[in-house]
Scaffold this motif. Structure first.
Motif, PDB file in Angstrom:
ATOM      1  N   ARG A  30      16.092  -7.237 -19.299  1.00 63.39           N
ATOM      2  CA  ARG A  30      16.592  -7.137 -20.671  1.00 63.39           C
ATOM      3  C   ARG A  30      17.866  -7.956 -20.879  1.00 63.39           C
ATOM      4  NH1 ARG A  30      16.434  -2.915 -24.926  1.00 63.39           N
ATOM      5  NH2 ARG A  30      18.374  -3.072 -26.066  1.00 63.39           N
ATOM      6  N   LEU A  31      18.695  -8.010 -19.836  1.00 63.76           N
ATOM      7  CA  LEU A  31      19.980  -8.709 -19.972  1.00 63.76           C
ATOM      8  C   LEU A  31      19.889 -10.191 -19.596  1.00 63.76           C
ATOM      9  CD1 LEU A  31      22.380  -6.013 -18.438  1.00 63.76           C
ATOM     10  CD2 LEU A  31      22.039  -6.548 -20.855  1.00 63.76           C
ATOM     11  N   ASN A  32      18.776 -10.607 -18.956  1.00 68.54           N
ATOM     12  CA  ASN A  32      18.667 -11.997 -18.514  1.00 68.54           C
ATOM     13  C   ASN A  32      17.451 -12.715 -19.092  1.00 68.54           C
ATOM     14  OD1 ASN A  32      20.960 -12.423 -16.434  1.00 68.54           O
ATOM     15  ND2 ASN A  32      20.139 -10.394 -16.014  1.00 68.54           N
ATOM     16  N   HIS A  74      11.093   1.205 -19.088  1.00 72.27           N
ATOM     17  CA  HIS A  74      12.422   1.787 -18.855  1.00 72.27           C
ATOM     18  C   HIS A  74      12.379   3.268 -19.264  1.00 72.27           C
ATOM     19  CE1 HIS A  74      16.909   1.428 -18.677  1.00 72.27           C
ATOM     20  NE2 HIS A  74      16.867   2.409 -19.566  1.00 72.27           N
ATOM     21  N   LEU A  75      11.758   3.510 -20.431  1.00 70.19           N
ATOM     22  CA  LEU A  75      11.709   4.875 -20.941  1.00 70.19           C
ATOM     23  C   LEU A  75      10.770   5.741 -20.105  1.00 70.19           C
ATOM     24  CD1 LEU A  75      11.760   4.357 -24.816  1.00 70.19           C
ATOM     25  CD2 LEU A  75      13.570   4.124 -23.152  1.00 70.19           C
ATOM     26  N   ILE A  76       9.577   5.204 -19.806  1.00 73.46           N
ATOM     27  CA  ILE A  76       8.612   5.981 -19.007  1.00 73.46           C
ATOM     28  C   ILE A  76       9.247   6.380 -17.674  1.00 73.46           C
ATOM     29  CG2 ILE A  76       6.386   5.885 -17.787  1.00 73.46           C
ATOM     30  CD1 ILE A  76       5.503   3.868 -20.020  1.00 73.46           C
ATOM     31  N   ILE A 130      19.671   8.822 -27.204  1.00 74.24           N
ATOM     32  CA  ILE A 130      19.386   7.604 -27.981  1.00 74.24           C
ATOM     33  C   ILE A 130      17.999   7.773 -28.610  1.00 74.24           C
ATOM     34  CG2 ILE A 130      18.953   5.102 -27.919  1.00 74.24           C
ATOM     35  CD1 ILE A 130      20.683   4.906 -25.439  1.00 74.24           C
ATOM     36  N   LYS A 131      17.094   8.322 -27.806  1.00 74.17           N
ATOM     37  CA  LYS A 131      15.700   8.426 -28.232  1.00 74.17           C
ATOM     38  C   LYS A 131      15.459   9.612 -29.166  1.00 74.17           C
ATOM     39  CE  LYS A 131      12.185   6.244 -27.691  1.00 74.17           C
ATOM     40  NZ  LYS A 131      12.059   5.147 -28.637  1.00 74.17           N
ATOM     41  N   PHE A 132      15.998  10.775 -28.798  1.00 73.18           N
ATOM     42  CA  PHE A 132      15.621  12.010 -29.505  1.00 73.18           C
ATOM     43  C   PHE A 132      16.771  12.703 -30.217  1.00 73.18           C
ATOM     44  CE2 PHE A 132      12.824  11.617 -25.731  1.00 73.18           C
ATOM     45  CZ  PHE A 132      11.639  11.351 -26.402  1.00 73.18           C
ATOM     46  N   THR A 148      26.525   2.643 -17.870  1.00 75.00           N
ATOM     47  CA  THR A 148      25.886   3.023 -16.591  1.00 75.00           C
ATOM     48  C   THR A 148      26.128   2.037 -15.455  1.00 75.00           C
ATOM     49  OG1 THR A 148      24.171   4.279 -17.710  1.00 75.00           O
ATOM     50  CG2 THR A 148      23.643   3.476 -15.511  1.00 75.00           C
ATOM     51  N   LEU A 149      25.997   0.738 -15.745  1.00 76.77           N
ATOM     52  CA  LEU A 149      26.103  -0.239 -14.657  1.00 76.77           C
ATOM     53  C   LEU A 149      27.478  -0.222 -13.990  1.00 76.77           C
ATOM     54  CD1 LEU A 149      24.158  -3.360 -16.006  1.00 76.77           C
ATOM     55  CD2 LEU A 149      23.364  -1.561 -14.474  1.00 76.77           C
ATOM     56  N   PHE A 150      28.497   0.253 -14.731  1.00 76.18           N
ATOM     57  CA  PHE A 150      29.857   0.255 -14.177  1.00 76.18           C
ATOM     58  C   PHE A 150      30.036   1.239 -13.025  1.00 76.18           C
ATOM     59  CE2 PHE A 150      30.627  -1.727 -18.279  1.00 76.18           C
ATOM     60  CZ  PHE A 150      31.388  -2.814 -17.876  1.00 76.18           C
TER      61      PHE A 150
HETATM   62  C1  HEM Z   1      18.355   6.031 -13.894  1.00 73.38           C
HETATM   63  C2  HEM Z   1      18.280   6.128 -15.203  1.00 73.38           C
HETATM   64  C3  HEM Z   1      18.707   5.071 -16.175  1.00 73.38           C
HETATM   65  C4  HEM Z   1      19.475   3.944 -15.984  1.00 73.38           C
HETATM   66  C5  HEM Z   1      20.127   3.446 -14.692  1.00 73.38           C
HETATM   67  C6  HEM Z   1      19.567   3.275 -17.277  1.00 73.38           C
HETATM   68  C7  HEM Z   1      20.301   2.139 -17.530  1.00 73.38           C
HETATM   69  C8  HEM Z   1      20.375   1.481 -18.745  1.00 73.38           C
HETATM   70  C9  HEM Z   1      21.259   0.379 -19.060  1.00 73.38           C
HETATM   71  C10 HEM Z   1      22.269  -0.244 -18.089  1.00 73.38           C
HETATM   72  C11 HEM Z   1      21.008  -0.006 -20.333  1.00 73.38           C
HETATM   73  C12 HEM Z   1      21.763  -1.105 -21.124  1.00 73.38           C
HETATM   74  C13 HEM Z   1      21.006  -2.381 -21.283  1.00 73.38           C
HETATM   75  C14 HEM Z   1      21.798  -3.276 -22.236  1.00 73.38           C
HETATM   76  O1  HEM Z   1      23.025  -3.387 -22.072  1.00 73.38           O
HETATM   77  O2  HEM Z   1      21.175  -3.849 -23.128  1.00 73.38           O
HETATM   78  C15 HEM Z   1      19.964   0.857 -20.861  1.00 73.38           C
HETATM   79  C16 HEM Z   1      19.431   0.790 -22.134  1.00 73.38           C
HETATM   80  C17 HEM Z   1      18.602   1.743 -22.687  1.00 73.38           C
HETATM   81  N1  HEM Z   1      18.121   2.887 -22.068  1.00 73.38           N
HETATM   82 FE1  HEM Z   1      18.475   3.433 -20.135  1.00 73.38          FE
HETATM   83  N2  HEM Z   1      18.832   3.976 -18.195  1.00 73.38           N
HETATM   84  C18 HEM Z   1      18.303   5.086 -17.569  1.00 73.38           C
HETATM   85  C19 HEM Z   1      17.545   6.094 -18.139  1.00 73.38           C
HETATM   86  C20 HEM Z   1      17.147   6.130 -19.467  1.00 73.38           C
HETATM   87  C21 HEM Z   1      16.451   7.232 -20.107  1.00 73.38           C
HETATM   88  C22 HEM Z   1      16.066   8.562 -19.440  1.00 73.38           C
HETATM   89  C23 HEM Z   1      16.237   6.861 -21.396  1.00 73.38           C
HETATM   90  C24 HEM Z   1      15.550   7.633 -22.499  1.00 73.38           C
HETATM   91  C25 HEM Z   1      14.365   8.048 -22.426  1.00 73.38           C
HETATM   92  C26 HEM Z   1      16.799   5.542 -21.589  1.00 73.38           C
HETATM   93  C27 HEM Z   1      16.763   4.827 -22.768  1.00 73.38           C
HETATM   94  C28 HEM Z   1      17.377   3.601 -22.984  1.00 73.38           C
HETATM   95  C29 HEM Z   1      17.327   2.876 -24.234  1.00 73.38           C
HETATM   96  C30 HEM Z   1      16.591   3.304 -25.505  1.00 73.38           C
HETATM   97  C31 HEM Z   1      18.101   1.711 -24.047  1.00 73.38           C
HETATM   98  C32 HEM Z   1      18.369   0.591 -25.070  1.00 73.38           C
HETATM   99  C33 HEM Z   1      19.649   0.846 -25.781  1.00 73.38           C
HETATM  100  C34 HEM Z   1      19.823  -0.228 -26.848  1.00 73.38           C
HETATM  101  O3  HEM Z   1      18.970  -0.317 -27.734  1.00 73.38           O
HETATM  102  O4  HEM Z   1      20.807  -0.965 -26.766  1.00 73.38           O
HETATM  103  N3  HEM Z   1      17.354   5.123 -20.393  1.00 73.38           N
HETATM  104  N4  HEM Z   1      19.621   1.761 -19.879  1.00 73.38           N
END
Ligand code: HEM
Length: 182
Positions: A30-32, A74-76, A130-132, A148-150
């Motif tokens: 997503r970032l690259n 990512h979501l699944i 974010i989702k719900f 998160t990445l930090f």
């Molecule tokens: C180990 C678990 C997880 C990690 C390490 C993680 C990490 C990340 C990171 C670093 C981003 C930012 C990407 C960016 O900067 O564009 C991101 C985006 C996102 N994540 Fe996660 N995530 C995790 C779990 C989840 C879960 C459980 C959900 C929800 C079901 C979720 C939903 C999202 C969504 C919707 C985005 C996009 C946000 C946007 O639109 O900018 N993530 N995730």
């Protein structure tokens, strides 16, 4: 030091590790390579070579459509990791022989893991919000989630460094022990 990695401990550790690795791959894409502005530029440039002009907005819209099936994973995987995380917490709290750190290194390790689990909890909850979550919380949840990445990258560096030092130091076989239990 007495460490007991039961089968369930190891199963939870490796499923969580695989799940998080997979999620980090989707973040990386997503970032690259699949970053929307980058893909949008490829689209506008490629199309203008064959004399088709599209606006920036149109290009971004298509770029997001291209990215979506990838990021759906990512979501699944996020839901799966949330499930494993909950099982981990339950299992650790009901496990009888609770780990009792003795040395400073062992105490440090325990606190690194605790800190990691607390921060992972924030990541999962903010992702789910974010989702719900309600509309008013969306932007805040997104800001928190993106931090998160930090902690994730420094944790992985500390984790791998610790394992390598242990494997080549006093705890030879620590890696195979986490795989086979012996
Ligand atoms: C180990 C678990 C997880 C990690 C390490 C993680 C990490 C990340 C990171 C670093 C981003 C930012 C990407 C960016 O900067 O564009 C991101 C985006 C996102 N994540 Fe996660 N995530 C995790 C779990 C989840 C879960 C459980 C959900 C929800 C079901 C979720 C939903 C999202 C969504 C919707 C985005 C996009 C946000 C946007 O639109 O900018 N993530 N995730």
């Amino acid at each position: 030091m007495k460490t007991s990695h039961t089968f369930i401990d190891r199963l939870l550790h490796w499923t969580l590790a695989l799940g998080i690795t997979f999620i980090l791959l989707t973040v990386f894409l997503r970032l690259n390579w699949m970053e929307k502005n980058h893909v949008a530029s490829l689209l506008t440039d490629g199309l203008s070579n064959i004399d088709v002009e599209i606006t920036r907005e149109q290009a971004i819209k298509i770029a997001k459509q291209i990215r979506k099936p990838m990021f759906d994973w990512h979501l699944i995987m996020g839901y799966i990791v949330t499930g494993i995380f909950i099982l981990r917490i339950i299992y650790t709290s009901v496990k009888k022989n609770l780990y009792d750190p003795k040395t400073t290194t062992e105490k440090f390790q325990l606190w690194v893991y605790r800190g990691f689990y607390i921060l992972l909890g924030f990541t999962l909850i903010s992702g789910l919000l974010i989702k719900f979550g309600p509309d008013f919380i969306h932007d805040l949840a997104e800001e928190i989630h993106k931090l998160t990445l930090f902690y994730m990258i420094p944790f992985l560096i500390v984790h791998f460094t610790g394992i390598i030092l242990a494997e080549f130091g006093s705890k030879k076989g620590i890696v195979s022990k986490m795989i086979s239990g012996e």
